[in-house]
Scaffold this motif. Structure first.
Motif, PDB file in Angstrom:
ATOM      1  N   SER A  11     -24.566  -0.792 -18.448  1.00  0.00           N
ATOM      2  CA  SER A  11     -25.801  -0.023 -18.673  1.00  0.00           C
ATOM      3  C   SER A  11     -25.784   0.651 -20.043  1.00  0.00           C
ATOM      4  CB  SER A  11     -25.990   1.029 -17.579  1.00  0.00           C
ATOM      5  OG  SER A  11     -26.180   0.393 -16.340  1.00  0.00           O
ATOM      6  N   GLU A  12     -24.643   1.195 -20.421  1.00  0.00           N
ATOM      7  CA  GLU A  12     -24.536   1.836 -21.735  1.00  0.00           C
ATOM      8  C   GLU A  12     -24.646   0.793 -22.843  1.00  0.00           C
ATOM      9  OE1 GLU A  12     -24.310   4.535 -24.768  1.00  0.00           O
ATOM     10  OE2 GLU A  12     -24.733   4.873 -22.666  1.00  0.00           O
ATOM     11  N   TYR A  18     -26.290  -1.957 -22.650  1.00  0.00           N
ATOM     12  CA  TYR A  18     -27.701  -2.332 -22.642  1.00  0.00           C
ATOM     13  C   TYR A  18     -28.519  -1.328 -23.467  1.00  0.00           C
ATOM     14  CZ  TYR A  18     -32.381  -3.271 -20.791  1.00  0.00           C
ATOM     15  OH  TYR A  18     -33.711  -3.564 -20.671  1.00  0.00           O
ATOM     16  N   ARG A  19     -28.212  -0.033 -23.313  1.00  0.00           N
ATOM     17  CA  ARG A  19     -28.929   1.002 -24.080  1.00  0.00           C
ATOM     18  C   ARG A  19     -28.570   0.956 -25.569  1.00  0.00           C
ATOM     19  NH1 ARG A  19     -27.872   3.714 -19.300  1.00  0.00           N
ATOM     20  NH2 ARG A  19     -25.957   4.647 -20.069  1.00  0.00           N
ATOM     21  N   THR A  24     -30.490  -7.870 -22.922  1.00  0.00           N
ATOM     22  CA  THR A  24     -31.484  -7.161 -23.722  1.00  0.00           C
ATOM     23  C   THR A  24     -32.455  -8.163 -24.321  1.00  0.00           C
ATOM     24  OG1 THR A  24     -29.869  -5.464 -24.262  1.00  0.00           O
ATOM     25  CG2 THR A  24     -31.822  -5.586 -25.650  1.00  0.00           C
TER      26      THR A  24
END
Length: 154
Positions: free
Chosen positions: A109-110, A112-113, A141
């Motif tokens: 998730s990190e 992805y961000r 992404t």
């Protein structure tokens, strides 16, 4: 057995274990200046050089930037992969430049961000090398651009 951050508290804990006669093996990432008994893992600097060589060959004559994502700069293995990668690109792939290293903490998730942050303002970004784990983040992404992703772990 442990895979630990490069940190004085970790080295102190390994020292304490050694003093008490308990063997310590480091896995995946070694721990410098410690009394660990053995390191079990790959040559991370060579892994970084291999990733650089592959990215250079796949991209061919394309010019642009390659970004790096690591789990943590505090893992010796990630630091060694980054070093190997940077050296290979500098020495053998003059059309590419390595830009920022972002920490994704081996969390999909990190990571992805982090990817949209890397894309913003870097229209000439042609690749991302994830020196750590959780590669699913950058891969999922949507970029709308043709990108090359390379990963060591997963």
């Amino acid at each position: 057995m442990l895979s630990a951050l490069e940190h004085p508290l970790v080295r102190d804990a390994v020292e304490d274990l050694a003093v008490h006669g308990l063997p310590v093996l480091t896995l995946i990432s070694d721990l410098s200046h410690s009394r660990r008994d053995a390191y079990v893992g790959i040559d991370n600097r060579a892994a970084g050089r291999t990733a650089g060589l592959l990215i250079g060959r796949i991209l061919g004559a394309r010019n642009g930037k390659v970004a790096l994502v690591a789990g943590s700069r505090s893992y010796r293995g990630h630091e060694e992969r980054e070093t190997g990668f940077r050296h290979l690109i500098k020495d053998m792939v003059p059309g590419l430049s390595v830009i920022v290293l972002r920490e994704g903490h081996d969390d999909a998730s990190e990571n992805y961000r982090q990817t949209p942050r890397l894309l913003t303002g870097n229209s000439d970004l042609v690749g991302i090398y994830n020196v750590g784990g959780a590669s699913a983040g950058p891969y999922r992404t949507p970029t709308g651009r043709r990108m090359l992703y390379s990963s060591f772990m997963d």
